[in-house]
Design a protein around this motif. Structure first.
Motif, PDB file in Angstrom:
ATOM      1  N   GLU A   9     -48.319  24.471  73.130  1.00 37.67           N
ATOM      2  CA  GLU A   9     -49.065  24.053  74.320  1.00 37.67           C
ATOM      3  C   GLU A   9     -48.260  23.100  75.211  1.00 37.67           C
ATOM      4  OE1 GLU A   9     -53.606  22.504  75.233  1.00 37.67           O
ATOM      5  OE2 GLU A   9     -52.898  22.626  73.168  1.00 37.67           O
ATOM      6  N   TYR A  10     -47.451  22.253  74.584  1.00 35.31           N
ATOM      7  CA  TYR A  10     -46.690  21.226  75.346  1.00 35.31           C
ATOM      8  C   TYR A  10     -45.211  21.253  74.956  1.00 35.31           C
ATOM      9  CZ  TYR A  10     -51.408  19.341  75.909  1.00 35.31           C
ATOM     10  OH  TYR A  10     -52.740  19.190  76.179  1.00 35.31           O
ATOM     11  N   PRO A  11     -44.478  22.316  75.324  1.00 28.99           N
ATOM     12  CA  PRO A  11     -43.085  22.431  74.860  1.00 28.99           C
ATOM     13  C   PRO A  11     -42.176  21.299  75.361  1.00 28.99           C
ATOM     14  CG  PRO A  11     -43.625  24.155  76.447  1.00 28.99           C
ATOM     15  CD  PRO A  11     -44.898  23.471  76.113  1.00 28.99           C
ATOM     16  N   TYR A  12     -42.330  20.896  76.646  1.00 29.70           N
ATOM     17  CA  TYR A  12     -41.436  19.863  77.191  1.00 29.70           C
ATOM     18  C   TYR A  12     -41.720  18.506  76.576  1.00 29.70           C
ATOM     19  CZ  TYR A  12     -40.335  23.487  80.547  1.00 29.70           C
ATOM     20  OH  TYR A  12     -39.939  24.667  81.112  1.00 29.70           O
ATOM     21  N   LEU A  13     -43.004  18.243  76.444  1.00 34.71           N
ATOM     22  CA  LEU A  13     -43.404  16.960  75.877  1.00 34.71           C
ATOM     23  C   LEU A  13     -42.955  16.854  74.407  1.00 34.71           C
ATOM     24  CD1 LEU A  13     -46.495  15.325  77.042  1.00 34.71           C
ATOM     25  CD2 LEU A  13     -46.224  15.331  74.604  1.00 34.71           C
ATOM     26  N   VAL A  26     -36.444  14.292  71.096  1.00 39.51           N
ATOM     27  CA  VAL A  26     -35.290  13.505  71.553  1.00 39.51           C
ATOM     28  C   VAL A  26     -35.469  12.043  71.145  1.00 39.51           C
ATOM     29  CG1 VAL A  26     -34.109  12.626  73.615  1.00 39.51           C
ATOM     30  CG2 VAL A  26     -34.720  15.038  73.473  1.00 39.51           C
ATOM     31  N   ALA A  27     -36.685  11.532  71.327  1.00 38.61           N
ATOM     32  CA  ALA A  27     -36.964  10.138  70.958  1.00 38.61           C
ATOM     33  C   ALA A  27     -36.734   9.923  69.456  1.00 38.61           C
ATOM     34  CB  ALA A  27     -38.393   9.776  71.327  1.00 38.61           C
ATOM     35  N   LEU A  28     -37.164  10.882  68.658  1.00 41.07           N
ATOM     36  CA  LEU A  28     -36.978  10.752  67.206  1.00 41.07           C
ATOM     37  C   LEU A  28     -35.491  10.730  66.846  1.00 41.07           C
ATOM     38  CD1 LEU A  28     -39.802  13.078  65.785  1.00 41.07           C
ATOM     39  CD2 LEU A  28     -39.738  10.592  65.831  1.00 41.07           C
TER      40      LEU A  28
END
Lengths: 486, 220
Positions: A404-408, A414-416
């Motif tokens: 549902e939210y691929p970019y998010l 990336v944050a991880l």
């Protein structure tokens, strides 16, 4: 009347009363009381979790205390963390008394406030009424303010003041939100159950406004970015076992308050409303915390920002729904335990190096071999490396949102990675190299060594095997609080 | 409710609202505490009026406890603290007076927008007062952020609590007496804890101006 439920909640309160300095019991007796209370709580919480997993919610004290699957599950996590932090505190404070940092009176004060804090959190978890939950969470602020300023240094007092003021403001907003929920027509008294069953008839706009106050209010206590400013200061200035309770438990207790209100809101309005808000706070917390982890210079603040990062992950799990909720629940337990491990292990580091600055800590592997190993295991679990359970939960949370939210989800990933690299950089600097001159090589014996070692073993153990009753509890909670079927 | 009762409530609510505005403008601690006393008294009387009008004896008991705690006990604590440490003047606001008043005006305009009227259907009789209450709530929050002094921040929190209680009362939210006492107990403990911290801050920093407390930044 179920006496075991009441005993579970009241035990830390009795321990607090017996530990107060005015009674002036001998320190050995106070320590025994704290240890006994920790064992009794753990036993009762285990029994409670098992019973609730089989029989469903339990009530006591004319319905005042209410343990559903969520309450029972988290009471178990609380009892585990309180057990390890409490037992470790005994050894840690002995070492501080030995070093002349504190005196006997302060030890009694510490244990009285520590036990009051545990009592307030248990009351918050078991409260059938949102107002009682609010009173208890406010109680956690009041009992911990003096623990944050425990060392009586200007920086600790400043941190405690910030903690007191910002949390009080946040909780007043939470109070306002709670009252707005209770004023809604047909809210039917003031219990979680009655609120949820009446939610269909609530006015959507009113519910939305009330939930925003709840989210901002309790979100301050959770430490969501940008409401987090008190958290790193309080965590870094409090004694380490208290930091473990703050990080491993208190943040989760506040998150549970949000989750409970969310279950009501999702009945009244389109679930996308709460979902989007949680996604915002989740991603913001994850991303900002990861960047600060990367540039951090103080290992206690590093752990504090790691807690914010984990709260972000949990918010994402609850927002994505479905399997994400189950994974978030399991992640809550893992996080509570691993952060306790990291904080108490960092206590050993502080006792040896007398500093919380990363640049002043090196050669840990040689100076503190056992602590180094458990610290490393804790870090591996915190960043979500296999074979630790956090690997599975993080992957499951991200997997539940990727369609549902691929970019998010990619942003979260990336944050991880940033947090992982940051941790790796800091832990390498601390573990390897030469230990500074004057550092005593070798571990302290006793509880300060035993507790982190046992806890590390437990974290490894539950990464491979989750007891059946815990799985049943998680399934039950996910069923009650998930917006889409598992 | 009769017209007289409604007008009395309006006057009392106006006192709560105006007190939050004047709290931004005062610089002497003693005036700040007196204003808080006055505001608390207005909230206590507001509770009593609604209790009498609705025939709710529990509200009268809550009103009595509210007045005792907020208008008597808390100010006594604060006056004692001020005498002990000779805390005559509070630190300035972050914003100058004109900018503070502009911000307050903005908050009031926002409070009179559609958002504030969302809860009006719940209590049609007191609906016209709700916007005033929302304004008092937001201005109290602003007070906390605008004050450099720890004393001002404490008064901001207590003023926020007063504004919330006033709003809850006007909306007809009444908790059982036991729960209300629980809330008041929390408040009493909070006041004691905040006072102890004021003393600690003053001893350790020699000032209550929070902008001069930089130990955390230095030790990072």
């Amino acid at each position: 009347m179920d006496i075991s439920l009441i005993t579970l909640v009241v035990t830390p309160f009795i321990a607090a009363i017996l530990a107060v300095p005015w009674i002036a019991l001998r320190i050995k007796i106070v320590e025994t009381i704290i240890a006994l209370a920790a064992v009794v709580q753990l036993g009762l919480a285990l029994a409670l979790a098992y019973r609730v997993s089989l029989d469903g919610p339990l009530f006591a004290f004319r319905g005042f205390l209410y343990f559903d699957a969520l309450g029972a599950y988290f009471a178990l996590a609380l009892a585990l963390v309180a057990f390890f932090a409490g037992m470790y505190s005994i050894g840690y404070l002995r070492a501080e008394v030995e070093k002349g940092i504190i005196g006997a009176r302060r030890v009694r004060q510490y244990f009285a406030l520590f036990s009051l804090f545990v009592f307030a959190m248990l009351l918050a978890l078991s409260a059938a009424s949102p107002i009682v939950m609010w009173i208890a969470i406010e109680g956690t602020t009041l009992s911990t303010a003096f623990l944050v300023s425990f060392y009586n240094k200007p920086s600790a007092t400043e941190a405690a003041w910030k903690y007191l003021v910002l949390n009080s403001l946040g909780l007043l907003l939470g109070f306002l939100g709670t009252l707005l929920f209770l004023v809604l027509p047909e809210s039917g008294g003031s219990t979680w159950e009655s609120l949820k069953s009446a939610a269909h008839s609530f006015d959507p706009l009113m519910v939305k406004i009330a939930f925003v106050f709840i989210l901002v209010g309790y979100g301050t206590k959770v430490g969501f970015i940008p409401l987090h400013t008190w958290l790193p200061d309080a965590h870094s200035k409090a004694p380490v076992p208290v930091s473990a309770l703050l990080s491993g438990l208190l943040l989760n207790v506040a998150l549970i308050a949000i989750v409970r209100f969310r279950a009501v809101v999702d009945v009244a309005v389109d679930p996308a409303f709460t979902k989007n808000l949680l996604l915002f706070f989740g991603v913001a917390s994850l991303l900002v915390a990861a960047l600060i982890i990367f540039i951090q210079r103080n290992y206690k603040r590093l752990l504090a920002y790691s807690s914010i990062e984990h709260m972000g992950i949990l918010a994402l799990g609850f927002a994505f729904g479905g399997i994400g909720v189950a994974a978030a629940l399991l992640h809550m337990l893992y996080h509570a335990l691993l952060k306790t491990l990291l904080f108490i292990a960092s206590g050993n580091v502080f006792l040896a190096y007398s500093s919380t600055k990363i640049r002043l800590v090196s050669g840990m592997l040689r100076a503190l071999p056992v602590t180094s190993v458990v610290f490393m295991l804790g870090v591996m679990a915190a960043v979500g490396l296999p074979p630790f359970g956090t690997f599975g939960t993080k992957v499951s949370i991200l997997a539940s949102g990727i369609a549902e939210y691929p970019y998010l989800t990619a942003l979260a990933l990336v944050a991880l990675v940033i947090a992982f690299v940051g941790f790796l950089k800091h832990i390498s600097a601390m573990l390897f190299g030469e230990a500074p001159e004057g550092i005593q090589i070798g571990e302290r014996k006793g509880l300060t060594l035993l507790m982190p070692a046992i806890l590390a073993g437990l974290i490894v153990g539950i990464s491979f095997y989750t007891p059946e009753f815990v799985t049943r509890l998680i399934e039950s909670i996910a069923h009650d609080f998930s917006i889409s079927p598992l | 409710m009769t017209e007289t009762v409604l007008q009395t409530l309006f006057v009392l609510d106006l006192v709560v609202f105006l007190a939050t505005i004047f709290m931004h403008l005062l610089h002497r601690n003693v005036s700040l505490i007196r204003l808080f006393m006055f505001q608390s008294l207005a909230v206590g009387v507001l509770l009593s009026v609604i209790g009498l009008a609705g025939g709710e004896p529990e509200l009268l008991a809550i009103a009595a406890v509210t007045i005792a705690v907020k208008a008597v006990i808390a100010p006594l604590f604060f006056f004692n603290m001020m005498r002990r440490f000779k805390l005559e003047r509070t630190a300035n606001n972050y914003l100058s007076k004109p900018f503070t008043l502009i911000a307050v005006a903005g908050i009031v305009i926002f409070s009179y927008s559609g958002f504030a009227s969302a809860f009006a259907p719940l209590s049609p009789e007191t609906a016209p007062l709700l916007s005033l209450n929302w304004a008092a709530i937001f201005i109290s929050i602003f007070l906390m952020y605008n004050r450099r002094g720890a004393f001002g921040q404490i008064v901001g929190i207590l003023s926020l609590e007063n504004s919330i209680v006033a709003m809850a009362t006007l909306l007809g939210i009444a908790q059982p007496l036991s729960l209300e006492l629980g809330i008041v107990f929390d408040l009493v403990v909070w006041i004691v804890v905040a006072n102890l911290f004021i003393a600690m801050l003053y001893r350790q920093f020699g000032t209550l101006n929070v902008t001069e407390m930089r130990k955390l930044v230095e030790e990072e």
